[in-house]
Design a protein around this motif. Sequence first.
Motif, PDB file in Angstrom:
ATOM      1  N   THR A 153     -38.186 -13.962  58.472  1.00  0.00           N
ATOM      2  CA  THR A 153     -37.140 -13.649  57.251  1.00  0.00           C
ATOM      3  C   THR A 153     -36.919 -12.141  57.459  1.00  0.00           C
ATOM      4  OG1 THR A 153     -38.552 -12.844  55.230  1.00  0.00           O
ATOM      5  CG2 THR A 153     -37.992 -15.942  55.480  1.00  0.00           C
ATOM      6  N   GLU A 154     -37.693 -11.729  57.803  1.00  0.00           N
ATOM      7  CA  GLU A 154     -37.128 -10.036  58.606  1.00  0.00           C
ATOM      8  C   GLU A 154     -36.566  -9.894  60.062  1.00  0.00           C
ATOM      9  OE1 GLU A 154     -40.787  -8.336  58.426  1.00  0.00           O
ATOM     10  OE2 GLU A 154     -41.553  -8.753  56.420  1.00  0.00           O
ATOM     11  N   CYS A 180     -34.343 -12.920  61.016  1.00  0.00           N
ATOM     12  CA  CYS A 180     -33.337 -13.872  60.547  1.00  0.00           C
ATOM     13  C   CYS A 180     -31.967 -13.185  60.450  1.00  0.00           C
ATOM     14  CB  CYS A 180     -33.232 -14.877  59.848  1.00  0.00           C
ATOM     15  SG  CYS A 180     -32.231 -16.313  59.992  1.00  0.00           S
ATOM     16  N   ASP A 208     -29.634 -14.787  57.732  1.00  0.00           N
ATOM     17  CA  ASP A 208     -30.800 -15.220  56.477  1.00  0.00           C
ATOM     18  C   ASP A 208     -30.873 -16.335  56.204  1.00  0.00           C
ATOM     19  OD1 ASP A 208     -31.675 -12.225  56.456  1.00  0.00           O
ATOM     20  OD2 ASP A 208     -29.501 -12.256  54.903  1.00  0.00           O
ATOM     21  N   CYS A 209     -31.052 -17.351  56.574  1.00  0.00           N
ATOM     22  CA  CYS A 209     -30.884 -18.599  56.572  1.00  0.00           C
ATOM     23  C   CYS A 209     -32.663 -19.402  56.438  1.00  0.00           C
ATOM     24  CB  CYS A 209     -29.730 -19.394  57.472  1.00  0.00           C
ATOM     25  SG  CYS A 209     -30.664 -19.618  59.216  1.00  0.00           S
ATOM     26  N   GLN A 223     -35.623 -19.603  54.221  1.00  0.00           N
ATOM     27  CA  GLN A 223     -35.656 -19.982  52.495  1.00  0.00           C
ATOM     28  C   GLN A 223     -36.766 -20.753  52.215  1.00  0.00           C
ATOM     29  OE1 GLN A 223     -33.704 -17.801  50.287  1.00  0.00           O
ATOM     30  NE2 GLN A 223     -32.760 -17.178  52.394  1.00  0.00           N
ATOM     31  N   ALA A 234     -36.628 -16.701  50.682  1.00  0.00           N
ATOM     32  CA  ALA A 234     -37.337 -15.214  51.287  1.00  0.00           C
ATOM     33  C   ALA A 234     -37.461 -14.541  50.258  1.00  0.00           C
ATOM     34  CB  ALA A 234     -35.865 -14.479  51.343  1.00  0.00           C
TER      35      ALA A 234
END
Length: 88
Positions: free
Chosen positions: A16-17, A19, A22-23, A25, A27
Motif C-alpha cells: 500500500t505504501e 501503489c 491507492d488501489c 485495500q 489500507a
Amino acid sequence: MTYVIVGSCVNDAVCTEVCPVDCIQPAPEAGEFATTEMLYIDPDVCIDCKACADACPINAIYPAEHLPDKWTAYREINAAFFRQRMRS
Ligand code: SF4
Ligand code: SF4
C-alpha cells in the motif's frame, strides 16, 4: 490488465505504501484493515505499474495473466472485494 494479490498475503501493508493510485485495500487507515484476511487490488483502478509486486516481501502479487494455477481464483476474489464494498 491488473495485478492480483493471492491468499498467502500476510497483511503487512508494504504494497500500500508504493501503489501510486491507492488501489490496494483495505489500507491501514481503513477500519476494515484490523479484521481483513488479506489485501486486495481494485482491477478497475490498477495501472499495471508492478511497484507492488516488486515490493511484496513474500511474492504474493502477480499479473492477472500469470497467476500460478493454485491461485487463479484470486483474480475474482480481488474484484469481488470491491464490488461488495460498493454495495455496503
Ligand atoms: S500494479 Fe501498480 S497500480 Fe496496480 S496495484 Fe500494484 S502498485 Fe498499484
Ligand atoms: S506486500 Fe505482499 S504480503 Fe504485504 S500486504 Fe501487500 S500483498 Fe500482502
